[in-house]
Motif scaffolding. Structure first.
Motif, mmCIF file in Angstrom:
data_model
loop_
_atom_site.group_PDB
_atom_site.id
_atom_site.type_symbol
_atom_site.label_atom_id
_atom_site.label_comp_id
_atom_site.label_asym_id
_atom_site.label_seq_id
_atom_site.Cartn_x
_atom_site.Cartn_y
_atom_site.Cartn_z
ATOM 1 N N GLU A 155 26.076 33.665 23.402
ATOM 2 C CA GLU A 155 27.215 34.455 22.939
ATOM 3 C C GLU A 155 27.403 35.705 23.806
ATOM 4 N N LYS A 158 28.845 34.676 26.991
ATOM 5 C CA LYS A 158 30.278 34.394 26.855
ATOM 6 C C LYS A 158 31.089 35.681 26.850
ATOM 7 N N VAL A 159 30.584 36.687 26.081
ATOM 8 C CA VAL A 159 31.282 37.979 26.026
ATOM 9 C C VAL A 159 31.311 38.608 27.419
ATOM 10 N N LEU A 161 31.101 37.068 30.247
ATOM 11 C CA LEU A 161 31.983 36.270 31.092
ATOM 12 C C LEU A 161 33.444 36.615 30.825
ATOM 13 N N GLU A 162 33.786 36.778 29.543
ATOM 14 C CA GLU A 162 35.161 37.160 29.199
ATOM 15 C C GLU A 162 35.509 38.521 29.787
ATOM 16 N N LYS A 163 34.541 39.465 29.719
ATOM 17 C CA LYS A 163 34.774 40.787 30.314
ATOM 18 C C LYS A 163 34.955 40.686 31.817
ATOM 19 N N ASP A 164 34.104 39.878 32.443
ATOM 20 C CA ASP A 164 34.204 39.701 33.897
ATOM 21 C C ASP A 164 35.542 39.071 34.284
ATOM 22 N N GLU A 165 35.960 38.082 33.488
ATOM 23 C CA GLU A 165 37.241 37.431 33.768
ATOM 24 C C GLU A 165 38.394 38.414 33.608
ATOM 25 N N ALA A 166 38.323 39.249 32.542
ATOM 26 C CA ALA A 166 39.370 40.259 32.326
ATOM 27 C C ALA A 166 39.373 41.271 33.468
ATOM 28 N N LYS A 169 40.810 39.646 36.522
ATOM 29 C CA LYS A 169 42.262 39.562 36.389
ATOM 30 C C LYS A 169 42.908 40.908 36.665
#
Length: 224
Positions: A155, A158-159, A161-166, A169
């Motif tokens: 988890e 995942k968090v 990874l989401e931060k890295d993706e944001a 972007k």
């Protein structure tokens, strides 16, 4: 003649004594592992596992060795190559050589290998398996704890990874904006350079015209 009759009578009595001293197997599937029960129950005529011959259901555990590999006598000591399976409910199963069946020693913790009544074997499987069950319980708890920790790590990953993706972007968007600004600055620089070049050429032209006018105004250097 009487001697012969006496000898035959002794043989009959000895045979009867031997038969009465050996307890029959009450469970025809004694000594068979649960995985092999289907093999013995599938057909009325059973094949020796080494493929040497066949035997009937009635010959199973009849205390007479029909198969060289002991397939027909899993619950008796009739076959030297036989194997006896202790189920040992509550503890670990065990496989014995058939020679240890009814030998007066309790090898199976459930006492199933000593069924002839010569020795009384207590069922100690539950107590014997207590330590194993505790160890298994601890292993399961450790495993479950590891699963919980692993899930948390997943988890968190995942968090992250989401931060890295944001962030990626956002950086891509900023990169696009910066590229636009760089292009604007480049275009502006080119415009300024063109204006400066035009002004330089005009100044050079004006300077040339001024010098020509001054030269023409000097006495004796005019056009007349």
């Amino acid at each position: 003649m009487r001697v012969l009759l006496s000898f035959l009578l002794l043989l009959v009595l000895a045979s009867s004594a031997i038969r009465s001293s050996s307890s029959p197997v009450t469970d025809p599937f004694l000594g068979i592992s649960p995985q092999d029960e289907k093999y013995y129950k599938s057909f009325s005529e059973i094949k020796c596992k080494d493929g040497s011959k066949r035997f009937t259901r009635a010959q199973l555990n009849d205390d007479f060795c029909d198969c060289a590999d002991g397939t027909d006598e899993p619950g008796t000591s009739a076959c030297p190559n036989g194997k006896f399976h202790c189920r040992n409910a509550g503890h670990s199963p065990l496989v014995l050589f058939s020679s240890r069946v009814n030998d007066g020693i309790c090898d199976c913790c459930d006492g199933s290998d000593e069924y002839d009544g010569k020795v009384a074997c207590s069922n100690t499987c539950w107590e014997a398996g207590k330590a194993a069950r505790e160890n298994l319980k601890k292993k399961i708890q450790t495993y479950n704890q590891g699963v919980v920790i692993r899930r948390k790590e997943i988890e968190q990953a995942k968090v992250g990874l989401e931060k890295d993706e944001a962030e990626l972007k956002k950086l891509k968007s900023e990169e696009k904006i910066l590229k636009g600004l760089v292009q604007q600055l480049k275009d502006r620089k080119e415009q300024i350079e063109k204006i400066e070049e035009k002004e330089r050429l005009e100044k050079e032209k004006e300077e040339k015209e001024r010098k020509e006018a001054e030269l023409a105004a000097q006495p004796g250097k005019g056009g007349r």
